[in-house]
Design a protein around this motif. Structure first.
Motif, PDB file in Angstrom:
ATOM      1  N   GLU A 131      -3.741  -9.477  -7.999  1.00 52.06           N
ATOM      2  CA  GLU A 131      -2.164  -9.635  -7.948  1.00 52.06           C
ATOM      3  C   GLU A 131      -1.418  -8.909  -8.969  1.00 52.06           C
ATOM      4  OE1 GLU A 131      -0.740 -13.563  -7.631  1.00 52.06           O
ATOM      5  OE2 GLU A 131      -2.343 -14.242  -6.650  1.00 52.06           O
ATOM      6  N   ILE A 132      -0.294  -8.338  -8.601  1.00 55.28           N
ATOM      7  CA  ILE A 132       0.485  -7.671  -9.592  1.00 55.28           C
ATOM      8  C   ILE A 132       1.199  -8.920 -10.215  1.00 55.28           C
ATOM      9  CG2 ILE A 132       2.634  -6.231  -9.913  1.00 55.28           C
ATOM     10  CD1 ILE A 132       1.870  -4.460  -7.826  1.00 55.28           C
ATOM     11  N   ASN A 177       8.655  -4.584 -12.252  1.00 56.54           N
ATOM     12  CA  ASN A 177       7.633  -4.874 -11.255  1.00 56.54           C
ATOM     13  C   ASN A 177       7.428  -3.619 -10.644  1.00 56.54           C
ATOM     14  OD1 ASN A 177       7.536  -7.715 -12.010  1.00 56.54           O
ATOM     15  ND2 ASN A 177       9.348  -8.133 -10.593  1.00 56.54           N
ATOM     16  N   MET A 178       8.565  -2.875 -10.456  1.00 53.46           N
ATOM     17  CA  MET A 178       8.286  -1.853  -9.523  1.00 53.46           C
ATOM     18  C   MET A 178       7.335  -0.634 -10.543  1.00 53.46           C
ATOM     19  SD  MET A 178      11.712  -0.994  -7.285  1.00 53.46           S
ATOM     20  CE  MET A 178      11.204   0.516  -6.611  1.00 53.46           C
ATOM     21  N   GLU A 179       7.649  -0.713 -11.487  1.00 52.68           N
ATOM     22  CA  GLU A 179       6.815   0.273 -12.602  1.00 52.68           C
ATOM     23  C   GLU A 179       5.232  -0.292 -12.392  1.00 52.68           C
ATOM     24  OE1 GLU A 179       8.682  -0.294 -16.325  1.00 52.68           O
ATOM     25  OE2 GLU A 179      10.019   1.498 -15.906  1.00 52.68           O
ATOM     26  N   ARG A 180       5.175  -1.544 -12.387  1.00 52.00           N
ATOM     27  CA  ARG A 180       3.522  -1.897 -12.485  1.00 52.00           C
ATOM     28  C   ARG A 180       2.874  -1.614 -10.948  1.00 52.00           C
ATOM     29  NH1 ARG A 180       5.101  -7.947 -14.937  1.00 52.00           N
ATOM     30  NH2 ARG A 180       5.298  -7.488 -17.094  1.00 52.00           N
ATOM     31  N   MET A 181       3.854  -1.720  -9.807  1.00 50.52           N
ATOM     32  CA  MET A 181       3.138  -1.239  -8.572  1.00 50.52           C
ATOM     33  C   MET A 181       2.915   0.270  -8.676  1.00 50.52           C
ATOM     34  SD  MET A 181       5.648  -1.334  -5.041  1.00 50.52           S
ATOM     35  CE  MET A 181       6.717   0.175  -5.642  1.00 50.52           C
ATOM     36  N   VAL A 205      -0.084   1.409 -10.120  1.00 55.73           N
ATOM     37  CA  VAL A 205      -1.245   1.443  -9.261  1.00 55.73           C
ATOM     38  C   VAL A 205      -1.345   2.553  -8.339  1.00 55.73           C
ATOM     39  CG1 VAL A 205      -2.618  -0.307  -7.549  1.00 55.73           C
ATOM     40  CG2 VAL A 205      -1.332  -1.032  -9.548  1.00 55.73           C
ATOM     41  N   PHE A 206      -0.237   2.760  -7.647  1.00 55.15           N
ATOM     42  CA  PHE A 206      -0.148   3.731  -6.738  1.00 55.15           C
ATOM     43  C   PHE A 206      -0.676   5.268  -7.573  1.00 55.15           C
ATOM     44  CE2 PHE A 206       3.642   2.253  -4.113  1.00 55.15           C
ATOM     45  CZ  PHE A 206       2.656   1.072  -3.437  1.00 55.15           C
ATOM     46  N   GLU A 207      -0.399   5.567  -8.662  1.00 52.48           N
ATOM     47  CA  GLU A 207      -0.616   6.433  -9.357  1.00 52.48           C
ATOM     48  C   GLU A 207      -2.176   6.651  -9.533  1.00 52.48           C
ATOM     49  OE1 GLU A 207       2.315   8.194 -12.929  1.00 52.48           O
ATOM     50  OE2 GLU A 207       0.739   7.025 -13.811  1.00 52.48           O
ATOM     51  N   ARG A 208      -2.736   5.574  -9.844  1.00 56.46           N
ATOM     52  CA  ARG A 208      -4.019   5.741  -9.897  1.00 56.46           C
ATOM     53  C   ARG A 208      -4.834   6.243  -8.616  1.00 56.46           C
ATOM     54  NH1 ARG A 208      -6.920   0.923  -9.998  1.00 56.46           N
ATOM     55  NH2 ARG A 208      -5.201  -0.215 -10.639  1.00 56.46           N
ATOM     56  N   TYR A 209      -4.397   5.729  -7.642  1.00 53.48           N
ATOM     57  CA  TYR A 209      -5.198   5.868  -6.412  1.00 53.48           C
ATOM     58  C   TYR A 209      -4.699   7.378  -5.818  1.00 53.48           C
ATOM     59  CZ  TYR A 209      -7.459   1.492  -5.660  1.00 53.48           C
ATOM     60  OH  TYR A 209      -8.189   0.418  -5.705  1.00 53.48           O
ATOM     61  N   THR A 233       0.899  -1.125   0.015  1.00 52.07           N
ATOM     62  CA  THR A 233       0.102   0.075   0.062  1.00 52.07           C
ATOM     63  C   THR A 233       1.038   1.118  -0.065  1.00 52.07           C
ATOM     64  OG1 THR A 233      -1.996   1.048   1.157  1.00 52.07           O
ATOM     65  CG2 THR A 233      -0.184   0.152   2.517  1.00 52.07           C
ATOM     66  N   ALA A 234       0.270   2.425   0.261  1.00 51.67           N
ATOM     67  CA  ALA A 234       0.840   3.684   0.142  1.00 51.67           C
ATOM     68  C   ALA A 234       0.706   4.600   1.415  1.00 51.67           C
ATOM     69  CB  ALA A 234       0.575   4.435  -1.101  1.00 51.67           C
ATOM     70  N   HIS A 235       1.284   5.560   1.435  1.00 52.19           N
ATOM     71  CA  HIS A 235       0.642   6.578   2.733  1.00 52.19           C
ATOM     72  C   HIS A 235      -0.252   7.175   2.287  1.00 52.19           C
ATOM     73  CE1 HIS A 235       4.997   5.557   3.838  1.00 52.19           C
ATOM     74  NE2 HIS A 235       4.564   5.804   5.115  1.00 52.19           N
ATOM     75  N   LEU A 236      -1.546   6.578   1.877  1.00 50.07           N
ATOM     76  CA  LEU A 236      -2.539   7.107   1.304  1.00 50.07           C
ATOM     77  C   LEU A 236      -3.801   6.650   2.302  1.00 50.07           C
ATOM     78  CD1 LEU A 236      -3.666   8.480  -1.452  1.00 50.07           C
ATOM     79  CD2 LEU A 236      -4.525   6.121  -1.801  1.00 50.07           C
ATOM     80  N   GLY A 237      -4.822   7.527   2.426  1.00 48.71           N
ATOM     81  CA  GLY A 237      -5.779   6.896   3.237  1.00 48.71           C
ATOM     82  C   GLY A 237      -5.605   6.664   4.721  1.00 48.71           C
TER      83      GLY A 237
END
Length: 306
Positions: free
Chosen positions: A262-263, A278-282, A285-289, A132-136
């Motif tokens: 899953e990624i 793999n990090m670009e794929r991750m 997703v972060f970018e979208r949220y 996840t990210a520092h989001l929400g």
């Protein structure tokens, strides 16, 4: 709660004992009427936003990049104001987590999506990494997993004070969430992560913050930014499924949590090339949220490469 140098600067600027502040926030969250506590939390956070000019200016830069070249300055400032107000609510809600159990979770969380994705991943027998990210409200997200039947481990960098670690750790302990601390010059945390995954448990980790800028540069909203290598490297080494998940607040003040598919993990044997893919794929997703919820992305420093 992650060790955040930016938050440390706030306390240092005003000579604040952070542990006392957290205890006061906990008292307000648990013993004040909710509307009053929320109002006070927003007021405190907004005051910090007003007085900590350097952080505020760096957040303006972040939001301008997220909104794009046609960003409206009024909207940029509105979002930054909301970030601080939401952060104040985040802190209050963190301490309220100690009151939650599986019977009253719905008073905080309106919906939980993607449980079947996690169950399917665990059938592989290698645990799963929830990224996840520092989001929400990522702490609430971990609690949702724990209270809905998944053995959950949270990966955290400890704060600079043992007292703060104890104050904040009590909330996780109350809900039986195991914390694995990342400590410099002590690689045993890696063994603990491997052990949890071997037991087919969940390991939750945030993958968006690389304060020291020692990770990998990945394009994020069209500009290069540093992201930590560790989360994806662990997944590649253990061959554990990686599931993005986020818990965000709706307009009605309730949260909803969602786990995505899953990624897909690239595995050609060329570790550096595979890691970047793999990090670009991750990061996509972060970018979208972050694009959808910029007012709930809590990074208080300029995020991109300078």
């Amino acid at each position: 709660m992650t060790n955040n140098p930016s938050e440390s600067k706030v306390s240092q600027t005003y000579f604040i004992d952070r542990n006392i502040i957290y205890k006061l926030i906990a008292f307000g969250a648990l013993y004040f009427p909710e509307p009053a506590a929320n109002g006070i939390g927003k007021a405190i956070a907004f005051s910090l936003c007003f007085f900590i000019k350097k952080m505020r200016e760096e957040q303006y830069k972040n939001i301008r990049i997220i909104l794009g070249k046609d960003a409206n300055e009024k909207e940029v400032r509105r979002i930054v104001k909301r970030i601080w107000q939401n952060w104040g609510r985040y802190l209050l809600d963190f301490f309220r987590l100690s009151r939650l159990d599986k019977n009253n979770l719905n008073t905080f969380v309106s919906e939980i999506k993607g449980r079947e994705i996690i169950e399917r991943a665990l059938k592989k027998g290698r645990g799963a990494i929830i990224i996840t990210a520092h989001l929400g409200h990522w702490e609430l997200g971990a609690l949702c997993l724990q209270l809905t039947g998944f053995k959950t481990n949270v990966i955290k960098s400890p704060y600079e004070s043992d007292n703060i670690n104890i104050t904040l750790g009590k909330v996780r302990e109350k809900n039986k969430i195991n914390t694995i601390h990342i400590r410099k010059n002590d690689p045993t945390f890696i063994l603990k992560i491997h052990e949890a995954l071997k037991k087919n448990e969940l390991v939750t980790i945030q993958g968006d913050r690389d304060i020291e800028r020692k990770g990998m540069l990945i394009d994020f909203f069209g500009k290069p930014a540093y992201f930590p290598r560790g989360p994806m490297l662990i997944a590649m080494k253990t061959k554990s499924p990686v599931i993005p998940a986020f818990t965000v607040m709706d307009n009605n003040g309730l949260y909803h949590t969602v786990a995505e598919e899953e990624i897909e993990i690239e595995d050609t044997g060329n570790e550096e090339r595979d890691l970047k893919i793999n990090m670009e794929r991750m990061v996509r997703v972060f970018e979208r949220y972050v694009r959808r919820y910029p007012e709930q992305w809590y990074n208080f420093y300029y995020f991109w490469e300078k």
